[in-house]
Design an enzyme around this catalytic site. Sequence first.
Site, PDB file in Angstrom:
ATOM      1  N   TYR A 168       0.789  -1.189  -0.008  1.00  0.00           N
ATOM      2  CA  TYR A 168       0.110   0.106   0.104  1.00  0.00           C
ATOM      3  C   TYR A 168       0.956   1.164  -0.139  1.00  0.00           C
ATOM      4  CZ  TYR A 168      -2.951   3.827   1.781  1.00  0.00           C
ATOM      5  OH  TYR A 168      -3.796   5.203   1.492  1.00  0.00           O
ATOM      6  N   ARG A 212       1.705   8.982  12.708  1.00  0.00           N
ATOM      7  CA  ARG A 212       1.510  10.394  13.384  1.00  0.00           C
ATOM      8  C   ARG A 212      -0.094  10.287  13.112  1.00  0.00           C
ATOM      9  NH1 ARG A 212       3.050  14.781   9.476  1.00  0.00           N
ATOM     10  NH2 ARG A 212       1.341  13.956   8.473  1.00  0.00           N
ATOM     11  N   ARG A 225     -10.396   5.286   8.464  1.00  0.00           N
ATOM     12  CA  ARG A 225      -9.440   5.180   7.459  1.00  0.00           C
ATOM     13  C   ARG A 225      -8.349   4.262   8.570  1.00  0.00           C
ATOM     14  NH1 ARG A 225      -7.030   9.580   5.564  1.00  0.00           N
ATOM     15  NH2 ARG A 225      -6.236   8.665   3.577  1.00  0.00           N
ATOM     16  N   PHE A 285      15.716  19.537  -1.756  1.00  0.00           N
ATOM     17  CA  PHE A 285      14.212  19.075  -1.968  1.00  0.00           C
ATOM     18  C   PHE A 285      13.855  17.801  -1.126  1.00  0.00           C
ATOM     19  CE2 PHE A 285      11.488  16.888  -4.663  1.00  0.00           C
ATOM     20  CZ  PHE A 285      10.260  17.588  -4.557  1.00  0.00           C
TER      21      PHE A 285
END
Length: 412
Positions: A168, A212, A225, A285
Site C-alpha cells: 500500500y 503520526r 481509515r 528538496f
Amino acid sequence: MGSLWTMVKHPDDVYPLFKLKMAAKQAEKQIRPQPHWAFCYTMLLKVSRSFALVIQQLGPQLRDAVCIFYLVLRALDTVEDDTSIPTDVKLPILKAFHQHIYDRDWHYSCGTKEYKVLMDQFHHVSTAFLELGKGYQEAIEEITQRMGAGMAKFICKEVESIDDYDEYCHYVAGLVGLGLSKLFHASGSEDLASDSLSNSMGLFLQKTNIIRDYLEDINEIPKSRMFWPREIWSKYVNKLEDLKYEENSVKSVQCLNDMVTNALIHAEDCLKYMSALRDPAIFRFCAIPQIMAIGTLALCYNNIEVFRGVVKMRRGLTAKVIDRTRTMPDVYGAFFDFSSMLMSKVDKNDPNAVKTLSRLEAIQKTCSESGVINKRKTGIVNGESKYAPLLLVILFIVLGIFIANMSLGLAK
C-alpha cells in the site's frame, strides 16, 4: 502568548523562523502571472507551505514539473481519501485519473477546504500539465496510472499483513519516489536512481505520516481509515480503534513502538539515495522531508499523545531543518541526533526494544562511517547559533514591553 513563550524557551528558533517567513513572502512573489500557473503555485502554498518553499529552489522547468506532479497526486489522493464517495463511483475515477490530466475540461467535486478548490478547478492543473516537456508528462502519467490502480486495489482490500502495508505504501508514496527520480533524470541533473532506493524514500515518509495520523484517520467520518497492518496491531489489541482508549495505554504505546521500528528499516536506504545526489537544490528538496520524518518518529516513539491528539515538530525546529539542511554532513548529523533522541526513549522492557535498538545502531553506524558528521557547521537538533544569546535578550525585552503594556491597559 504561547508562541512567545516557546521562543523564550527556544531562542535559537527565532532567526530560522524569521528567514522562513521571508522565504515564504519571496515564494509568493515568484508566482507566475498566467491564471493556470498562478492557481497551481498558490494552491501548492495552501496544501503544503513548507513543500512549496523547497520546490521554489529548483530550476524553472523542474520546479514546474514537480509542482504539477505534486498537485496531480494530491488530487488523486483527495479522491481516495474522501470516504463519502461510493466505491462504485470512486474506483473508475482512480483507474482513469491518468487520462483526466490531459483533459482541460475535467473536474470532480470532492474533498474539503482547499482540496475541494483544487478538485473544482482542476482544469488549471491540466492546462499547466499540457505545457510541460514530453519527458515530464510521460513520467507523471505513468506514475499516476500505477498509483491510481494501486489505490483502487486497496479500496477493496484491508491492510492485513506487513507485506500488504509495504505494498500500500508503495502505491501511495513509493511511486512518488520513483516518479521524482524520473523527473530529476529527465531534467538532466541526476542519474536515474534505482527503484528500490526511490521506493524507500517514499515509504519512510508515508509510514511516518501513517503513524503520526493514527487518531485523525481512525476518527474519520463517515468511515474510519485504517492503514496500520493487522499483523502488527493484533498483537496488542482486538480492534485497531482500541488503541485510542485510555485503558489500553500500555499496549497502545507498545504497538506504536512496533510501528516506528518497522519504519526505521528504510532509513539507511534513504541515506544512500541522498548521498548520491549531485544537484544542491534537488538534494535539499529530498533531504528536508527525510529529516522531518526521522524527527517526527523520534517525537512519536513511546508517546501516548499519538493516541490523544496531534504530535508534530514545533515550527521553530521545522524552520531550523529548512534553514540548516545544506549538505550531506547536515543530513548524517540530523539522522544521528534524532536517532540518539529516539534511542534515549527506548524502554528495555518494550517487546521490540532489541529490534529497535539494532535498527537505530545501524543508522548511527552509517552516519558515523561517513566520516563527515563533525564537518557540519551547525547542528539542526542540538546546535545553537551565535545569535542565540542576543535573541534571548531581545525576547526578554519584548516580553517586558508586552507585560508593561498589558499592565497599563488594565490600569486604565
